[in-house]
Motif scaffolding. Structure first.
Motif, PDB file in Angstrom:
ATOM      1  N   ARG A  16       0.859  -1.175   0.000  1.00  0.00           N
ATOM      2  CA  ARG A  16       0.000   0.000   0.000  1.00  0.00           C
ATOM      3  C   ARG A  16       0.893   1.222   0.000  1.00  0.00           C
ATOM      4  NH1 ARG A  16      -3.564  -1.021   5.104  1.00  0.00           N
ATOM      5  NH2 ARG A  16      -3.523  -3.133   4.230  1.00  0.00           N
ATOM      6  N   SER A  17       0.323   2.403   0.048  1.00  0.00           N
ATOM      7  CA  SER A  17       1.120   3.626   0.016  1.00  0.00           C
ATOM      8  C   SER A  17       1.928   3.784   1.297  1.00  0.00           C
ATOM      9  CB  SER A  17       0.218   4.845  -0.163  1.00  0.00           C
ATOM     10  OG  SER A  17      -0.559   5.055   1.004  1.00  0.00           O
ATOM     11  N   ALA A  32       1.803   6.382   3.263  1.00  0.00           N
ATOM     12  CA  ALA A  32       0.841   6.830   4.271  1.00  0.00           C
ATOM     13  C   ALA A  32      -0.022   5.673   4.760  1.00  0.00           C
ATOM     14  CB  ALA A  32      -0.035   7.938   3.704  1.00  0.00           C
ATOM     15  N   ARG A  90      -5.615  10.874   9.908  1.00  0.00           N
ATOM     16  CA  ARG A  90      -4.891  11.549   8.826  1.00  0.00           C
ATOM     17  C   ARG A  90      -3.892  12.562   9.384  1.00  0.00           C
ATOM     18  NH1 ARG A  90      -9.973  10.851   6.357  1.00  0.00           N
ATOM     19  NH2 ARG A  90     -10.781  12.806   7.189  1.00  0.00           N
ATOM     20  N   ARG A 136       0.181  12.397   8.945  1.00  0.00           N
ATOM     21  CA  ARG A 136       0.894  13.518   8.344  1.00  0.00           C
ATOM     22  C   ARG A 136       2.026  14.010   9.261  1.00  0.00           C
ATOM     23  NH1 ARG A 136       0.151  17.508   4.503  1.00  0.00           N
ATOM     24  NH2 ARG A 136       1.200  19.471   4.979  1.00  0.00           N
ATOM     25  N   ARG A 148       6.598  11.707   0.092  1.00  0.00           N
ATOM     26  CA  ARG A 148       6.410  10.367  -0.489  1.00  0.00           C
ATOM     27  C   ARG A 148       5.123   9.717   0.008  1.00  0.00           C
ATOM     28  NH1 ARG A 148      11.029   8.148  -2.639  1.00  0.00           N
ATOM     29  NH2 ARG A 148       9.474   6.944  -3.793  1.00  0.00           N
ATOM     30  N   ALA A 149       4.262  10.479   0.657  1.00  0.00           N
ATOM     31  CA  ALA A 149       3.082   9.928   1.326  1.00  0.00           C
ATOM     32  C   ALA A 149       2.236   9.052   0.419  1.00  0.00           C
ATOM     33  CB  ALA A 149       2.233  11.056   1.906  1.00  0.00           C
ATOM     34  N   ASP A 150       1.999   9.485  -0.815  1.00  0.00           N
ATOM     35  CA  ASP A 150       1.096   8.761  -1.712  1.00  0.00           C
ATOM     36  C   ASP A 150       1.803   7.756  -2.614  1.00  0.00           C
ATOM     37  OD1 ASP A 150      -1.091  10.219  -0.712  1.00  0.00           O
ATOM     38  OD2 ASP A 150      -0.696  11.873  -2.111  1.00  0.00           O
ATOM     39  N   ASP A 151       3.124   7.659  -2.492  1.00  0.00           N
ATOM     40  CA  ASP A 151       3.876   6.721  -3.326  1.00  0.00           C
ATOM     41  C   ASP A 151       3.746   5.298  -2.789  1.00  0.00           C
ATOM     42  OD1 ASP A 151       4.697   8.877  -4.785  1.00  0.00           O
ATOM     43  OD2 ASP A 151       6.696   8.987  -3.898  1.00  0.00           O
TER      44      ASP A 151
END
Length: 233
Positions: free
Chosen positions: A86-87, A89, A107, A111, A122-125
């Protein structure tokens, strides 16, 4: 500060006593380096202290509570990080979800933790796309996202380049500065000198010396420590 009590603790595997017997009553604060030669039992010691491993004999208690309880108050970072598909995050959100943290609160915590470990960009990578140093920082973030009081580090920088190691060390020092007690297994004597306030030295599954970092290096008392330090110089 966190109080660890070991009572007649031992771990037998393959017909051999790998750890112990150990009895200990020690209050941990800041960063304690767990040092010793290969095969000394450092990883097993951390696993027992965290409650990941069941001892053959004896007990482990943190602040009066058995180690197999209250595990959410503790975090663990392994030498080789398991990456969830998964990502970045999403990896940090998983333990919060398991703890019942939902919605905007989750959330915000994710963060803030990503900022702490320098991975907000790089949270959504996909986590699988991270470099080795980034994976270890993600693992560190996943371990601290639930605000543990105690953090176990099992040679997290062993396979990292100097720049990645320096960044990881800086983050860990910042975490310790917020009052988290850290037990850090390592072979890196420079790291021990620069980051720890106390050293526990294991040899053949036993704690043969425990001392403030300065005294450990300047006036070692046990023969195994003297031999180890002489061999490293």
């Amino acid at each position: 500060m966190a109080r660890l009590e070991l009572l007649d603790l031992s771990l037998v595997a393959g017909g051999k006593c790998r750890v112990g017997p150990l009895s200990l009553d020690h209050e941990f604060e800041s960063i304690t380096a767990i040092l010793g030669p290969n095969g000394a039992g450092k990883t097993l010691f951390l696993g027992l202290c965290h409650g990941l491993l069941d001892p053959t004999t004896g007990s482990v208690r943190w602040d009066g509570v058995n180690a197999d309880q209250g595990r959410r108050n503790r975090g663990f970072v392994f030498q080789n990080t398991a990456v969830m598909q998964r990502s970045v995050a999403g990896n940090l959100a998983f333990p919060l979800a398991a703890a019942g943290v939902r919605g905007e609160e989750r959330r915000q915590i994710v963060r803030q933790t990503l900022e702490t470990v320098h991975l907000l960009d790089r949270a959504d990578d996909p986590a699988a796309a991270l470099s080795g140093g980034e994976r270890q920082r993600m693992a560190l973030g996943r371990a601290i996202v639930t605000s543990p009081r105690i953090l176990f580090l099992d040679e997290p920088s062993a396979n990292l380049d100097p720049a990645s190691t320096a960044l990881l060390e800086s983050i860990v020092l910042g975490i310790a500065g917020k009052g988290v007690a850290i037990l850090w297994a390592t072979h890196d004597l420079r790291q021990v000198r620069n980051c720890s306030t106390h050293v526990m030295f294991l040899d053949q599954g036993k704690i043969v010396e425990s001392a403030p970092t300065g005294k450990f290096f300047s006036a070692p008392e046990s023969r195994p420590v003297q031999t180890y330090l002489n061999g490293a110089n």
